[in-house]
Design a protein around this motif. Structure first.
Motif, PDB file in Angstrom:
ATOM      1  N   GLY A 124     -44.448  66.854  45.366  1.00  0.00           N
ATOM      2  CA  GLY A 124     -43.587  67.424  45.752  1.00  0.00           C
ATOM      3  C   GLY A 124     -43.416  67.007  47.116  1.00  0.00           C
ATOM      4  O   GLY A 124     -43.999  65.974  47.742  1.00  0.00           O
ATOM      5  N   ILE A 125     -42.473  67.613  48.009  1.00  0.00           N
ATOM      6  CA  ILE A 125     -42.416  67.322  49.243  1.00  0.00           C
ATOM      7  C   ILE A 125     -43.227  68.569  50.345  1.00  0.00           C
ATOM      8  O   ILE A 125     -43.105  69.553  50.047  1.00  0.00           O
ATOM      9  CB  ILE A 125     -40.655  67.558  49.666  1.00  0.00           C
ATOM     10  CG1 ILE A 125     -40.197  66.421  48.817  1.00  0.00           C
ATOM     11  CG2 ILE A 125     -40.639  67.263  51.154  1.00  0.00           C
ATOM     12  CD1 ILE A 125     -38.633  66.642  49.155  1.00  0.00           C
ATOM     13  N   PRO A 126     -44.000  68.082  51.153  1.00  0.00           N
ATOM     14  CA  PRO A 126     -44.905  68.841  51.987  1.00  0.00           C
ATOM     15  C   PRO A 126     -43.958  69.804  52.793  1.00  0.00           C
ATOM     16  O   PRO A 126     -43.126  69.592  53.542  1.00  0.00           O
ATOM     17  CB  PRO A 126     -45.498  67.800  52.858  1.00  0.00           C
ATOM     18  CG  PRO A 126     -45.580  66.494  52.349  1.00  0.00           C
ATOM     19  CD  PRO A 126     -44.329  66.558  51.479  1.00  0.00           C
ATOM     20  N   ALA A 137     -32.049  84.210  36.398  1.00  0.00           N
ATOM     21  CA  ALA A 137     -32.556  82.846  35.720  1.00  0.00           C
ATOM     22  C   ALA A 137     -32.351  81.917  36.761  1.00  0.00           C
ATOM     23  O   ALA A 137     -33.391  81.187  36.449  1.00  0.00           O
ATOM     24  CB  ALA A 137     -31.277  82.833  34.615  1.00  0.00           C
ATOM     25  N   MET A 138     -31.834  81.747  37.652  1.00  0.00           N
ATOM     26  CA  MET A 138     -31.719  80.751  38.694  1.00  0.00           C
ATOM     27  C   MET A 138     -32.998  81.024  39.569  1.00  0.00           C
ATOM     28  O   MET A 138     -33.512  80.106  39.922  1.00  0.00           O
ATOM     29  CB  MET A 138     -30.361  80.806  39.630  1.00  0.00           C
ATOM     30  CG  MET A 138     -29.156  80.447  38.830  1.00  0.00           C
ATOM     31  SD  MET A 138     -27.790  80.550  39.907  1.00  0.00           S
ATOM     32  CE  MET A 138     -27.954  79.563  41.137  1.00  0.00           C
ATOM     33  N   ARG A 139     -33.498  81.975  39.813  1.00  0.00           N
ATOM     34  CA  ARG A 139     -34.599  82.407  40.634  1.00  0.00           C
ATOM     35  C   ARG A 139     -35.565  81.860  39.754  1.00  0.00           C
ATOM     36  O   ARG A 139     -36.603  81.340  40.309  1.00  0.00           O
ATOM     37  CB  ARG A 139     -34.626  83.909  41.031  1.00  0.00           C
ATOM     38  CG  ARG A 139     -35.902  84.036  41.790  1.00  0.00           C
ATOM     39  CD  ARG A 139     -35.958  85.699  42.127  1.00  0.00           C
ATOM     40  NE  ARG A 139     -35.073  86.086  43.028  1.00  0.00           N
ATOM     41  CZ  ARG A 139     -35.379  85.675  44.451  1.00  0.00           C
ATOM     42  NH1 ARG A 139     -36.564  85.217  44.732  1.00  0.00           N
ATOM     43  NH2 ARG A 139     -34.492  86.048  45.392  1.00  0.00           N
ATOM     44  N   ALA A 140     -35.729  82.276  38.438  1.00  0.00           N
ATOM     45  CA  ALA A 140     -37.033  81.690  37.638  1.00  0.00           C
ATOM     46  C   ALA A 140     -37.051  80.212  37.682  1.00  0.00           C
ATOM     47  O   ALA A 140     -37.913  79.477  37.741  1.00  0.00           O
ATOM     48  CB  ALA A 140     -36.737  82.409  36.290  1.00  0.00           C
ATOM     49  N   ASN A 141     -35.628  79.463  37.446  1.00  0.00           N
ATOM     50  CA  ASN A 141     -35.658  78.030  37.734  1.00  0.00           C
ATOM     51  C   ASN A 141     -36.301  77.746  38.895  1.00  0.00           C
ATOM     52  O   ASN A 141     -36.801  76.497  38.815  1.00  0.00           O
ATOM     53  CB  ASN A 141     -34.378  77.502  37.106  1.00  0.00           C
ATOM     54  CG  ASN A 141     -34.074  77.974  35.763  1.00  0.00           C
ATOM     55  OD1 ASN A 141     -34.823  77.870  34.841  1.00  0.00           O
ATOM     56  ND2 ASN A 141     -32.586  77.988  35.663  1.00  0.00           N
ATOM     57  N   ALA A 142     -35.777  78.135  40.058  1.00  0.00           N
ATOM     58  CA  ALA A 142     -36.162  77.766  41.374  1.00  0.00           C
ATOM     59  C   ALA A 142     -37.660  77.810  41.470  1.00  0.00           C
ATOM     60  O   ALA A 142     -38.371  76.788  41.993  1.00  0.00           O
ATOM     61  CB  ALA A 142     -35.689  78.433  42.471  1.00  0.00           C
ATOM     62  N   ARG A 143     -38.319  78.884  41.005  1.00  0.00           N
ATOM     63  CA  ARG A 143     -39.865  79.010  41.321  1.00  0.00           C
ATOM     64  C   ARG A 143     -40.492  78.108  40.273  1.00  0.00           C
ATOM     65  O   ARG A 143     -41.401  77.451  40.621  1.00  0.00           O
ATOM     66  CB  ARG A 143     -40.052  80.664  40.804  1.00  0.00           C
ATOM     67  CG  ARG A 143     -41.365  80.787  41.119  1.00  0.00           C
ATOM     68  CD  ARG A 143     -41.719  82.354  40.949  1.00  0.00           C
ATOM     69  NE  ARG A 143     -40.950  83.287  41.733  1.00  0.00           N
ATOM     70  CZ  ARG A 143     -41.297  83.445  43.106  1.00  0.00           C
ATOM     71  NH1 ARG A 143     -42.333  83.008  43.553  1.00  0.00           N
ATOM     72  NH2 ARG A 143     -40.475  84.100  43.869  1.00  0.00           N
ATOM     73  N   ARG A 144     -39.974  77.819  39.041  1.00  0.00           N
ATOM     74  CA  ARG A 144     -40.552  76.616  38.133  1.00  0.00           C
ATOM     75  C   ARG A 144     -40.450  75.306  39.038  1.00  0.00           C
ATOM     76  O   ARG A 144     -41.666  74.419  38.623  1.00  0.00           O
ATOM     77  CB  ARG A 144     -39.490  76.450  36.805  1.00  0.00           C
ATOM     78  CG  ARG A 144     -40.420  75.763  36.070  1.00  0.00           C
ATOM     79  CD  ARG A 144     -39.509  75.640  34.972  1.00  0.00           C
ATOM     80  NE  ARG A 144     -37.845  75.674  34.897  1.00  0.00           N
ATOM     81  CZ  ARG A 144     -37.380  74.508  35.241  1.00  0.00           C
ATOM     82  NH1 ARG A 144     -37.892  73.265  35.130  1.00  0.00           N
ATOM     83  NH2 ARG A 144     -36.075  74.477  35.241  1.00  0.00           N
ATOM     84  N   LEU A 145     -39.561  75.163  39.640  1.00  0.00           N
ATOM     85  CA  LEU A 145     -39.408  73.628  40.427  1.00  0.00           C
ATOM     86  C   LEU A 145     -40.434  73.651  41.649  1.00  0.00           C
ATOM     87  O   LEU A 145     -40.702  72.538  42.131  1.00  0.00           O
ATOM     88  CB  LEU A 145     -38.084  73.270  40.746  1.00  0.00           C
ATOM     89  CG  LEU A 145     -37.010  73.241  39.689  1.00  0.00           C
ATOM     90  CD1 LEU A 145     -35.664  72.876  40.096  1.00  0.00           C
ATOM     91  CD2 LEU A 145     -37.482  71.932  38.661  1.00  0.00           C
ATOM     92  N   GLY A 146     -40.741  74.946  42.193  1.00  0.00           N
ATOM     93  CA  GLY A 146     -41.294  74.754  43.468  1.00  0.00           C
ATOM     94  C   GLY A 146     -42.698  74.363  43.624  1.00  0.00           C
ATOM     95  O   GLY A 146     -43.416  74.539  42.699  1.00  0.00           O
ATOM     96  N   ARG A 147     -43.148  73.512  44.598  1.00  0.00           N
ATOM     97  CA  ARG A 147     -44.254  73.003  44.828  1.00  0.00           C
ATOM     98  C   ARG A 147     -44.811  73.619  46.240  1.00  0.00           C
ATOM     99  O   ARG A 147     -44.993  72.690  47.356  1.00  0.00           O
ATOM    100  CB  ARG A 147     -44.421  71.446  44.534  1.00  0.00           C
ATOM    101  CG  ARG A 147     -44.081  71.166  43.212  1.00  0.00           C
ATOM    102  CD  ARG A 147     -43.895  69.499  43.318  1.00  0.00           C
ATOM    103  NE  ARG A 147     -44.041  68.969  41.955  1.00  0.00           N
ATOM    104  CZ  ARG A 147     -44.710  68.881  41.176  1.00  0.00           C
ATOM    105  NH1 ARG A 147     -46.013  68.642  41.426  1.00  0.00           N
ATOM    106  NH2 ARG A 147     -44.394  68.399  39.744  1.00  0.00           N
ATOM    107  N   SER A 168     -40.571  64.629  42.883  1.00  0.00           N
ATOM    108  CA  SER A 168     -40.440  64.763  41.281  1.00  0.00           C
ATOM    109  C   SER A 168     -40.775  63.621  40.378  1.00  0.00           C
ATOM    110  O   SER A 168     -41.360  62.823  40.837  1.00  0.00           O
ATOM    111  CB  SER A 168     -38.983  65.239  41.185  1.00  0.00           C
ATOM    112  OG  SER A 168     -38.110  63.985  41.167  1.00  0.00           O
ATOM    113  N   GLU A 169     -40.977  64.157  39.138  1.00  0.00           N
ATOM    114  CA  GLU A 169     -41.311  62.963  38.090  1.00  0.00           C
ATOM    115  C   GLU A 169     -40.366  62.068  38.090  1.00  0.00           C
ATOM    116  O   GLU A 169     -40.638  60.677  37.935  1.00  0.00           O
ATOM    117  CB  GLU A 169     -41.361  63.783  36.739  1.00  0.00           C
ATOM    118  CG  GLU A 169     -42.527  64.568  36.807  1.00  0.00           C
ATOM    119  CD  GLU A 169     -43.908  64.197  36.660  1.00  0.00           C
ATOM    120  OE1 GLU A 169     -43.934  62.857  36.563  1.00  0.00           O
ATOM    121  OE2 GLU A 169     -44.986  64.722  36.520  1.00  0.00           O
ATOM    122  N   GLU A 170     -38.981  62.402  38.230  1.00  0.00           N
ATOM    123  CA  GLU A 170     -37.843  61.239  38.147  1.00  0.00           C
ATOM    124  C   GLU A 170     -38.195  60.317  39.321  1.00  0.00           C
ATOM    125  O   GLU A 170     -37.981  59.140  39.151  1.00  0.00           O
ATOM    126  CB  GLU A 170     -36.568  61.864  38.272  1.00  0.00           C
ATOM    127  CG  GLU A 170     -35.439  60.917  38.068  1.00  0.00           C
ATOM    128  CD  GLU A 170     -34.075  61.540  38.090  1.00  0.00           C
ATOM    129  OE1 GLU A 170     -33.120  60.554  38.407  1.00  0.00           O
ATOM    130  OE2 GLU A 170     -34.036  62.618  37.991  1.00  0.00           O
TER     131      GLU A 170
END
Length: 376
Positions: A185-187, A353-363, A164-166
């Motif tokens: 991201g993590i492979p 909303a949690m699903r949308a957040n998860a998809r946004r984070l996914g790589r 992640s960016e952090e």
């Protein structure tokens, strides 16, 4: 074959202290071969060390995090705060080098064009070997959690890949060169990047795609054994289907099947599977420990999580990442787990909303991103 036409040799090095490091390496090997035409091999460093050292390094770690998590939490903090030039750190590295001589000879025989480490141990070992002229190819390291422990900070490598960016910011703060740090991201395996049809995946598992599906991927401290956790969830007055993964634990699988016989159409026990992505694709919620790879797989498919019993240190940080970004909740015990499941099933908008957040984070293309940089 002429040298110019020889496929690039990629060596992936992991350590079998937990499954995630190896899964990340396998994902990189699969993509290197399929998408880049490389010749890729994945080695577990523990196959190249004496058995006594292997037992100490892997079995002791696994027992410690399972039976004495508070002690592991202290060790995690102490080693994170120990300067690399401290006497204890120098002694640790000397012992590791002494026990890993076979690895360096095997690498010399294979003659890779590039090495990618998904664990800090080979990164540390090879950085010193490279400084002494014993390894000449570029060495990269892939961090496999959403946190950065000091042991991952190995100077003078060709590239550093962050979840992640952090994590990338923490790499820079610890003195790694910014131009060599990449947020990848993590492979995870290529299957997680493919479009998956919920209805088709549900049909394969005998599930009704019109009803909510919960995926229970482990029991342990706090929520009890897998069958106990499943029984508690099935006692809830809510309409859902529960898929419980027992892995290779045949005894647990038998218990789950006995429980399923009392809950027809609600509990679906599963043993070991190589197509976990298809179960995730038809699930509405995952209940799991937050390992770096499991977390990344869920995020890639937009699957929110309820996490339980995180290992102090790295898994706690993975849990924090999910909570801070609205892609997961934490259950501290069985009561909390049942409460959170009940609340989410009663609030479809929150779950969406949690699903949308998860998809946004996914790589899902993390492995490809790493290899594009490595081969640039």
């Amino acid at each position: 074959m002429p040298e110019a036409a020889r496929p690039r040799r990629v060596l992936l090095l992991s350590v079998s202290a937990g499954a995630g490091h190896g899964r990340a390496a396998e994902a990189l090997a699969a993509v290197a071969t399929a998408a880049f035409g490389a010749q890729a091999q994945h080695w577990d460093v523990m196959d190249y060390v004496p058995s006594a050292f292997r037992k100490l390094y892997t079995d002791f770690y696994l027992r410690l995090v399972d039976k004495f998590p508070a002690l592991w939490a202290q060790l995690y903090r102490i080693t994170d705060e120990t300067p690399p030039d401290a006497a204890t750190a120098r002694l640790r590295r000397a012992v590791e080098r002494l026990n890993a001589r076979g690895l360096q000879q095997a690498i010399a025989d294979y003659a890779p064009d590039v090495i990618i480490c998904t664990h800090f141990l080979p990164a540390e070992l090879l950085a010193r070997a490279q400084q002494r002229g014993r390894v000449s190819c570029p060495i990269h390291v892939q961090v496999t959690d959403f946190d950065l422990h000091a042991l991952w900070v190995v100077q003078d490598l060709a590239g550093y890949f962050a979840a992640s960016e952090e994590v990338a910011a923490r790499m820079r703060a610890r003195g790694l060169p910014a131009q060599r740090i990449h947020v990848s991201g993590i492979p995870i395996m290529p299957a997680f990047a493919q479009p998956l049809d919920r209805a088709a995946c549900a049909a394969e598992a005998g599930l009704d795609p019109q009803r909510p599906v919960l995926l229970l991927m482990g029991g342990g401290a706090g929520v009890g054994a897998l069958d106990e956790a499943a029984a508690g969830l099935l006692a809830l007055e809510a309409d859902f289907q529960l898929v419980a993964l027992a892995g290779r634990n045949e005894t647990m699988l038998a218990r789950l099947r006995e429980l399923a016989a009392r809950h027809p159409g609600r509990l679906f026990p599963q043993g070991f599977t190589r197509t976990i992505e298809r179960l995730m694709a038809c699930a509405d919620l995952a209940i799991s420990k937050p390992g770096g790879l499991t977390t990344s797989e869920c995020l890639a498919l937009g699957l929110p999580m309820i996490v339980f019993a995180p290992i102090p240190g790295q898994e706690e940080r993975n849990c924090d990442y999910l909570l801070e970004n609205g892609a997961g909740l934490k259950a501290v015990d069985a009561t909390a787990l049942e409460y959170r499941v009940r609340a989410l099933l009663a609030d479809p908008a929150r779950l969406a909303a949690m699903r949308a957040n998860a998809r946004r984070l996914g790589r899902p293309e993390a492995a490809r991103a790493v290899l594009r940089q490595v081969f640039a």
